[in-house]
Design an enzyme around this catalytic site. Structure first.
Site, mmCIF file in Angstrom:
data_model
loop_
_atom_site.group_PDB
_atom_site.id
_atom_site.type_symbol
_atom_site.label_atom_id
_atom_site.label_comp_id
_atom_site.label_asym_id
_atom_site.label_seq_id
_atom_site.Cartn_x
_atom_site.Cartn_y
_atom_site.Cartn_z
ATOM 1 N N TYR A 155 0.790 -1.351 -0.011
ATOM 2 C CA TYR A 155 0.041 -0.059 0.063
ATOM 3 C C TYR A 155 0.997 1.332 -0.145
ATOM 4 C CZ TYR A 155 -3.823 3.255 1.747
ATOM 5 O OH TYR A 155 -4.549 4.392 1.802
ATOM 6 N N LYS A 159 1.066 4.317 -2.903
ATOM 7 C CA LYS A 159 0.865 5.684 -2.466
ATOM 8 C C LYS A 159 2.197 6.479 -2.700
ATOM 9 C CE LYS A 159 -3.375 5.027 -1.365
ATOM 10 N NZ LYS A 159 -4.401 5.917 -2.377
HETATM 11 P P1 NAP Z 1 -13.431 2.275 1.198
HETATM 12 O O1 NAP Z 1 -14.219 3.011 2.099
HETATM 13 O O2 NAP Z 1 -12.754 1.091 1.189
HETATM 14 O O3 NAP Z 1 -13.830 2.530 -0.346
HETATM 15 C C1 NAP Z 1 -13.365 2.351 -1.548
HETATM 16 C C2 NAP Z 1 -13.751 2.681 -2.897
HETATM 17 O O4 NAP Z 1 -13.042 2.392 -4.027
HETATM 18 C C3 NAP Z 1 -15.058 2.147 -2.994
HETATM 19 O O5 NAP Z 1 -15.968 2.899 -3.765
HETATM 20 C C4 NAP Z 1 -15.029 1.020 -4.043
HETATM 21 O O6 NAP Z 1 -15.947 0.655 -4.827
HETATM 22 C C5 NAP Z 1 -13.866 1.681 -4.887
HETATM 23 N N1 NAP Z 1 -12.906 0.774 -5.583
HETATM 24 C C6 NAP Z 1 -12.231 -0.310 -5.148
HETATM 25 N N2 NAP Z 1 -11.304 -0.986 -5.968
HETATM 26 C C7 NAP Z 1 -11.823 -0.221 -7.278
HETATM 27 C C8 NAP Z 1 -11.608 -0.489 -8.541
HETATM 28 N N3 NAP Z 1 -10.496 -1.556 -8.783
HETATM 29 N N4 NAP Z 1 -12.009 0.176 -9.489
HETATM 30 C C9 NAP Z 1 -12.954 1.336 -9.151
HETATM 31 N N5 NAP Z 1 -13.194 1.373 -7.802
HETATM 32 C C10 NAP Z 1 -12.883 0.680 -6.829
HETATM 33 O O7 NAP Z 1 -11.964 3.541 1.164
HETATM 34 P P2 NAP Z 1 -11.660 4.916 1.652
HETATM 35 O O8 NAP Z 1 -11.339 4.759 3.023
HETATM 36 O O9 NAP Z 1 -12.823 5.700 1.315
HETATM 37 O O10 NAP Z 1 -10.431 5.298 0.522
HETATM 38 C C11 NAP Z 1 -10.631 6.106 -0.356
HETATM 39 C C12 NAP Z 1 -9.058 6.515 -0.834
HETATM 40 O O11 NAP Z 1 -8.464 7.278 0.312
HETATM 41 C C13 NAP Z 1 -8.252 5.338 -1.044
HETATM 42 O O12 NAP Z 1 -7.549 5.606 -2.192
HETATM 43 C C14 NAP Z 1 -7.395 5.176 0.148
HETATM 44 O O13 NAP Z 1 -6.213 4.591 -0.091
HETATM 45 C C15 NAP Z 1 -7.445 6.591 0.573
HETATM 46 N N6 NAP Z 1 -7.039 6.733 2.000
HETATM 47 C C16 NAP Z 1 -7.814 6.340 2.865
HETATM 48 C C17 NAP Z 1 -7.353 6.495 4.346
HETATM 49 C C18 NAP Z 1 -8.198 6.121 5.635
HETATM 50 O O14 NAP Z 1 -7.867 6.183 6.561
HETATM 51 N N7 NAP Z 1 -9.811 5.512 5.048
HETATM 52 C C19 NAP Z 1 -6.233 7.192 4.885
HETATM 53 C C20 NAP Z 1 -5.403 7.743 3.398
HETATM 54 C C21 NAP Z 1 -5.976 7.382 2.401
HETATM 55 P P3 NAP Z 1 -17.092 -0.359 -4.340
HETATM 56 O O15 NAP Z 1 -17.835 0.055 -3.368
HETATM 57 O O16 NAP Z 1 -17.784 -0.868 -5.537
HETATM 58 O O17 NAP Z 1 -16.320 -1.757 -3.742
#
Ligand code: NAP
Length: 247
Positions: A155, A159
């Protein structure tokens, strides 16, 4: 409204941070393509909320790691909205493990979605932006891409790679009035972090000067700002939104 007349794609906007970004952009006047891979019902709910504030919404299933699907998604946005001004590369996955236990398929899956997926979408979406001589690309990276994290080598690599690509793209497209920036969230409460053990969460919490975990609504306003005219002279930057965790 700040994004009036603009059209956006937010990848992975069926839930979590992407959903919050899509809704915030719509509230500021943008039409939005809501992208998902599996959760169609949730994507449809996001689209309903966008329509409820008077904007157009398109729901599009595409696995961003597949160039053909990313290309079709961009074509659908341009066909539906007549333009494409903003791309938010938010879709992301984790397959956490210590390095000796990371299976090859877990390495490949994380790099394919988080890094190659963003590349696929930029490659397709920059064409209409180059023609229009205006564009905003915002990549959702992570503080982990800057600091590293045990158990997240795949991961963190994806990133960190996204940050390198952000800066390269900013240099390539700057002369055409297209800005490319990254937003690095800290610990945000979504399904991605929901499964972590309580002791991990409380350890993280103890490292956050603002004294709370983040929410998707902490991230969305920064992305909206970068997507609009007020951020016209900002490119190639990584904005950390982490409550001070990784300063
Ligand atoms: P999440 O709740 O797990 O949601 C992930 C989203 O990505 C969902 O809409 C999912 O679609 C979609 N997705 C997954 N694989 C995909 C693919 N191959 N093609 C198209 N869409 C896809 O994640 P989140 O926490 O909101 O994270 C969003 C972003 O922020 C990510 O890039 C993550 O790495 C980054 N981030 C998150 C955090 C954190 O603490 N949460 C921290 C730093 C960075 P489905 O609903 O259809 O599965």
């Amino acid at each position: 409204m700040y994004l009036s007349g603009r059209a956006a794609i937010v990848t992975g906007s069926s839930r979590g941070i992407g959903r919050s970004i899509a809704l915030a952009m719509a509230r500021e006047g943008a039409d939005v393509l809501v992208n998902y891979t599996g959760r169609e019902a949730e994507a449809n709910l996001v689209a309903d909320e966008i329509k409820a504030v008077g904007r157009r919404a398109v729901v599009f299933r595409a696995d961003v790691s597949r160039p053909d699907e990313a290309g079709r998604m961009v074509a659908a946005a341009v066909e539906s909205f007549g333009r494409l001004d903003i791309l938010v590369n938010n879709a992301g996955i984790t397959r956490d493990n210590l390095i000796p236990r990371i299976r090859e398929e877990d390495w490949d899956a994380v790099l394919s979605v988080n890094l190659k997926g963003a590349f696929n979408c930029i490659k397709a979406a920059v064409r209409p932006m180059l023609k229009a001589r205006w564009g905003r690309i915002i990549n959702i990276t992570s503080v982990v891409g800057i600091t590293g994290n045990p158990g997240q080598a795949n991961y963190a690599a994806s990133k960190a790679g996204l940050i390198g690509m952000t800066k390269s793209a900013a240099r390539e497209f700057g002369s055409r009035n297209i800005t490319v920036n990254a937003v690095a969230p800290g610990f945000i409460v979504t399904e991605m972090t929901g499964g972590l053990p309580e002791e991990t969460k409380s350890r993280m919490l103890s490292e956050i000067p603002l004294g709370r975990l983040g929410t998707p609504d902490d991230i969305a306003p920064v992305v909206v700002f970068l997507a609009g005219e007020a951020a016209a002279y900002i490119t190639g930057q990584v904005i950390m939104v982490d409550g001070g965790m990784a300063m």
